[in-house]
Design a protein around this motif. Structure first.
Motif, mmCIF file in Angstrom:
data_model
loop_
_atom_site.group_PDB
_atom_site.id
_atom_site.type_symbol
_atom_site.label_atom_id
_atom_site.label_comp_id
_atom_site.label_asym_id
_atom_site.label_seq_id
_atom_site.Cartn_x
_atom_site.Cartn_y
_atom_site.Cartn_z
ATOM 1 N N TRP A 293 130.410 18.833 -84.010
ATOM 2 C CA TRP A 293 131.018 18.340 -82.760
ATOM 3 C C TRP A 293 131.471 19.524 -81.892
ATOM 4 N N THR A 294 132.187 20.441 -82.512
ATOM 5 C CA THR A 294 132.690 21.608 -81.758
ATOM 6 C C THR A 294 131.520 22.453 -81.254
ATOM 7 N N GLU A 295 130.515 22.611 -82.091
ATOM 8 C CA GLU A 295 129.342 23.420 -81.733
ATOM 9 C C GLU A 295 128.680 22.840 -80.468
ATOM 10 N N TYR B 239 143.396 16.953 -87.833
ATOM 11 C CA TYR B 239 143.345 17.144 -89.283
ATOM 12 C C TYR B 239 144.599 16.554 -89.912
ATOM 13 N N GLY C 153 137.976 16.023 -79.499
ATOM 14 C CA GLY C 153 137.330 16.982 -80.391
ATOM 15 C C GLY C 153 136.999 16.407 -81.743
ATOM 16 N N ALA C 154 136.774 17.313 -82.660
ATOM 17 C CA ALA C 154 136.246 16.959 -83.972
ATOM 18 C C ALA C 154 137.312 16.375 -84.882
ATOM 19 N N VAL D 295 141.107 19.105 -82.067
ATOM 20 C CA VAL D 295 140.670 18.852 -83.436
ATOM 21 C C VAL D 295 141.799 18.073 -84.104
ATOM 22 N N TYR E 34 132.093 20.171 -87.842
ATOM 23 C CA TYR E 34 131.901 21.388 -87.044
ATOM 24 C C TYR E 34 130.813 21.209 -85.987
ATOM 25 N N LEU F 233 141.986 25.853 -78.547
ATOM 26 C CA LEU F 233 141.868 24.836 -79.589
ATOM 27 C C LEU F 233 143.191 24.071 -79.599
ATOM 28 N N ASP G 188 136.384 18.572 -90.638
ATOM 29 C CA ASP G 188 135.286 19.541 -90.794
ATOM 30 C C ASP G 188 134.003 19.106 -90.083
ATOM 31 N N ASN H 291 137.057 27.755 -89.269
ATOM 32 C CA ASN H 291 135.650 27.438 -89.027
ATOM 33 C C ASN H 291 135.422 26.931 -87.600
ATOM 34 N N HIS H 292 136.344 26.138 -87.084
ATOM 35 C CA HIS H 292 136.202 25.722 -85.677
ATOM 36 C C HIS H 292 136.351 26.935 -84.757
#
Ligand code: AHR
Length: 518
Positions: free
Chosen positions: A246-248, A266, A238-239, A264, A244, A318, A242, A302-303
């Motif tokens: 990638w997730t989209e 972080y 995943g991403a 994701v 985003y 997620l 931020d 946001n994800h």
């Protein structure tokens, strides 16, 4: 009361507010706990860990080899296993990280003398003899009672390699892969459930575009087969933070039934390369790290908003499979080994992050601290035969009480922690009820100087009594060393009272408290 409204503000406004108009003296918070049948369960898999072939995580960490003087079981350190049992580790991710996309699993099975030596190009250019491979890792998971989470190589591997790995681990039959596993000493398939497909494919895992990776993912996920008795859970790379887009693209272009989860990553760090000492920092450094850590909420929300758009029924999880602090390495250590100490500041990061993950437990079904041993925000550090438990370990140990418990949603307004004209919410909280009816409330006060008073309305909880523990210390920079391994530890906590269903807690500066009500 003038304070930060943690629940209702837009994420950005949540983290940093100008101080004007806010009452800096106000240090009381009222928490209302809801009992909501529709609230999610906090999956125990949010408490996952990570063991990459990076620095001294595996070799000279988990794995010292059969010939070591350090007590071990087939080369796996017994003291580490015992300590990690205290954290009830639900899953362990391996072999990377960036290393996963250059790892060829067939190099790591069969007689050790025949295994090839490889060079770990991501992490310090050290040579590895592959003595720790699939069998050794899965034995470690058995010793820990943890589910394995294997990360498949997409960056430099092949579809066939991944297909073979799943078959080798999971197929109970007479194929060449199953026969090979048996010949290597494992009769029964392990039935590994969690499979990562690639890691950071936007970067170290191949520098791909999301469109390209989405197609590749569909292909690799297809050949990561289900065998009788096991439906595997495929997790897409995943991403980063931020990213985003990638997730989209992944949510848009990959059929959701092919993806149990999307990850994701972080990290709480200031810039790249990571800088700042893990133990020598001032309040300004501390404040900026707290601010970066609290940004986790915004990143996750946001994800999740993108995922909700494509998957309103929340079928795809997620998976926050890398989180934690990242500082400069300790002086005199290999810059490629990511070895850092762990202070009370990291205890704050652990408490805050876990509370933020709980709050989103309807979408977040799995997470992995980076990393378990000797790397980044480790829970365990070792030096030869010595081992210590970090402040992060102690917070995670208290928090095991939340594993698989039902979330009790909270609403409250946090007092603020102000430094140099900026403010952050001082208090973070989370609550859950387990299957035995025990209520657990975890509280974090990040304020470096001020205690805070937290009043909790317990009317709906059916609780008569509380006990509590705390992780606290004299200085923010306090940490455990091999000579003084118990500077920071879990202690009994008594500074609370329950009167007429109102629980009043006085939480000291920079501390993490866990209350248990029954
Ligand atoms: O955890 C260390 C590294 O951080 C991992 O290998 C990679 O996935 C991330 O960039």
């Amino acid at each position: 009361m003038t304070a930060l409204k943690t629940k209702l503000l837009k994420p950005l406004a949540l983290f940093v507010m100008a101080t004007s108009g806010l009452n800096a003296q106000d240090n009381t918070t009222s928490i209302t706990i809801q009992v909501d049948d529709n609230a999610p369960v906090i999956s125990k898999h949010i408490y996952g860990h990570f063991a990459e072939h990076l620095g001294r995580s595996v070799y000279d960490g988990f794995y010292v080899g059969e010939d070591s003087d350090i007590p071990n079981t087939n080369g796996i350190r017994n003291d580490i296993v015992e300590a990690l049992k205290g954290l009830k580790i639900p899953n362990l991710r391996w072999p990377g990280g960036c290393f996963a996309d250059e790892y060829h699993w067939k190099d790591g099975v069969g007689p050790k003398a025949d295994r090839p030596v490889i060079v770990n190009t991501h992490w310090g250019m050290v040579e590895e003899d592959n003595s720790f491979g699939t069998h050794e890792f899965l034995e470690l998971c058995e010793l820990l009672g943890a589910e394995p989470y294997l990360a498949g190589n997409v960056g430099s591997g092949t579809v066939e390699e991944l297909n073979d790995w799943v078959e080798y681990c999971n197929y109970d039959g007479n194929t060449s892969m199953a026969q090979w596993r048996k010949a290597n000493g494992q009769e029964e398939p392990w039935r590994v459930k969690y499979w990562g497909i690639g890691n950071e494919s936007w970067g170290c895992g191949g520098n791909m575009t999301p469109e390209y990776f989405a197609n590749l993912y569909r292909q690799y996920a297809t050949y990561a087969r289900n065998y009788p008795g096991i439906d595997i859970k495929r997790i897409a790379s995943g991403a980063d933070a931020d990213n985003y887009r990638w997730t989209e693209v992944m949510m848009r272009d990959v059929p959701h039934h092919m993806m149990w989860g999307i990850s994701v990553h972080y990290y709480t760090r200031t810039g790249w390369p990571p800088s700042g000492s893990a133990t020598k920092f001032d309040e300004s450094d501390y404040f900026s790290i707290m601010k970066t850590c609290l940004k986790t909420s915004e990143i996750l929300d946001n994800h999740i908003a993108i995922m909700d758009k494509y998957d309103p029924k929340k079928r795809v999880a997620l998976v926050v499979d890398e989180w934690g602090s990242w500082y400069a390495v300790e002086e005199g250590t290999n810059p490629g080994f990511a070895y850092q100490q762990n202070s009370m500041r990291d205890a704050m990061i652990a408490g805050l992050t876990l509370n933020m993950l709980h709050e989103r437990a309807d979408r977040i079904k799995m997470a992995n601290l980076a990393q378990a041993v000797n790397v980044l925000q480790a829970v365990i550090l070792t030096k030869d035969e010595k081992m210590l438990l970090t402040p992060t370990y102690h917070v995670m140990k208290m928090y095991t009480a939340h594993q698989d418990a039902k979330l009790l949603p909270l609403s409250f307004e946090s007092p603020k922690y102000t430094f140099n004209g900026e403010s952050l919410p001082a208090i973070s909280a989370s609550a859950s009820k387990d299957k035995d009816g025990l209520v657990h409330i975890s509280l974090v006060n990040i304020d470096s100087k001020k205690e805070n008073i937290i009043e909790i309305d317990c009317t709906n909880l059916d609780v008569k009594d509380f006990t509590a523990n705390i992780v606290v210390s004299k200085k923010l920079q306090d940490h455990n060393t091999f000579d003084n391994p118990s500077t920071v530890k879990v202690e009994d906590f008594k500074d609370f009272k329950l009167k007429k269903n109102k629980l009043t807690v006085t939480i000291p500066p920079f501390s993490v408290v866990m209350l248990e009500g029954k």
